[in-house]
Design a protein around this motif. Sequence first.
Motif, PDB file in Angstrom:
ATOM      1  N   TYR A 247      39.551  38.440  39.616  1.00 12.18           N
ATOM      2  CA  TYR A 247      40.973  38.912  39.568  1.00 12.18           C
ATOM      3  C   TYR A 247      41.479  38.822  40.813  1.00 12.18           C
ATOM      4  N   LYS A 257      44.180  36.610  36.383  1.00 14.32           N
ATOM      5  CA  LYS A 257      42.606  36.733  35.606  1.00 14.32           C
ATOM      6  C   LYS A 257      42.246  35.467  35.425  1.00 14.32           C
ATOM      7  N   LEU A 300      42.117  48.277  37.901  1.00 20.29           N
ATOM      8  CA  LEU A 300      42.359  47.883  39.352  1.00 20.29           C
ATOM      9  C   LEU A 300      42.943  49.070  40.267  1.00 20.29           C
ATOM     10  N   LEU A 325      43.888  46.683  33.838  1.00 19.44           N
ATOM     11  CA  LEU A 325      43.839  45.508  34.005  1.00 19.44           C
ATOM     12  C   LEU A 325      44.531  44.530  32.809  1.00 19.44           C
TER      13      LEU A 325
END
Length: 389
Positions: A247, A257, A300, A325
């Motif tokens: 990431y 990603k 995240l 995410l």
Amino acid sequence: MMSIFQTCSAVNPLANALATLALLSCGVHAAEFEPERLKDGVALPEAMPRLYVSDFSIGHLSDARVHVLDGRNGKFAGVVDAGYAGAFTTSPDGKRLYVAATYMTRHTHGERHDMVEIYDADTLRMVGDVAIPNKKAQAAFLHNLLQTSFDGRYLYVQNATPATSVTVVDLQQKTVLAEVPSPGCYGIYPSQTEALRISMLCGDGRFATVTLDATGKVAQRAVSPKFFDAGDDPVYVPSPSHAGRYYFVTFHGRLHKADLRGAEPVLEHTVPFVTEADRKQGWRPGGYQAFALDRERNRLLVGMHPKGQEGSHKFPAQEIWTVDLASGKRLARTKSKNAIALQVGDSAPGYLYALNGVTNQVVAYALPSMREVYVSAPVGDAPLQVDAP
């Protein structure tokens, strides 16, 4: 007839309290003195979750450190030498600590020696070392400048002379296997399926993936399509990974990603996590290790600062954002104490650790509530990186 000892002890009533001195003064030899011997290493509790905090030692650069704290309470547990600008990482099982450091024969000058030093994580004793080419990047502590293969067999060291390349160390044989040229690319992202495969982040906005054969020769090289513009919205070099995916966060708040398992790098998706309203207030990521993965919840954690501008990408965070995410949607925002490095502990209790760049203290937050659990004592002179395997 009195013995010599009896005669000496009768001379003065204090002789009993000064027995050793009396014996020596009367010519009687005491047992040979055994001085206490300093011992290297410690014996850390097996159940203690390790929290490693780098110290760049900005006021005395040739004497960097890696401090070891108890992840449960932030208490000091030990320290490892890191020489000059020593990058560090841990083995996948957490049993070894690797430091790639530079030493000079006359402390600050003389002949240069670059070394990979291997420490036992339970005792902090050095258990081996490997001499490497004198090309290691002389850089501040930063994730992805020193990484192991997914199986722990190989160690990858970022070089910069300023030409960039990667030194591959065989940890089993304790030898250098190869040096892989990586012109225009910086940062190491190992495959999670092939031990001799790494990807690198390149200045032209692409990934370069290299697969080596067993002798260390390049067997295959592939380049991804361009996915960012270094002049418009660069990405941070540190990049957490999970299940083979990496990431990458940009300076303006976009999340990329990438699947870096295979021989060819694949960009899977890109989502912005800064809304237009937040963008108008100048909210941007900031710090040296500005984000971390909460793998359990697929989230995240990002350190953010307002009124961001060109060059503010290392500013301490005033808030920590929790981001989904998959969607990039912000789920929560938490006040931050000037965080410059974030890391989620892989071991219990699974806290988020945030390094305060002003006070050098580690702040621990319980997940997912983001409740503050403790604040450690100050750590080192210039800590920059946190690792919690």
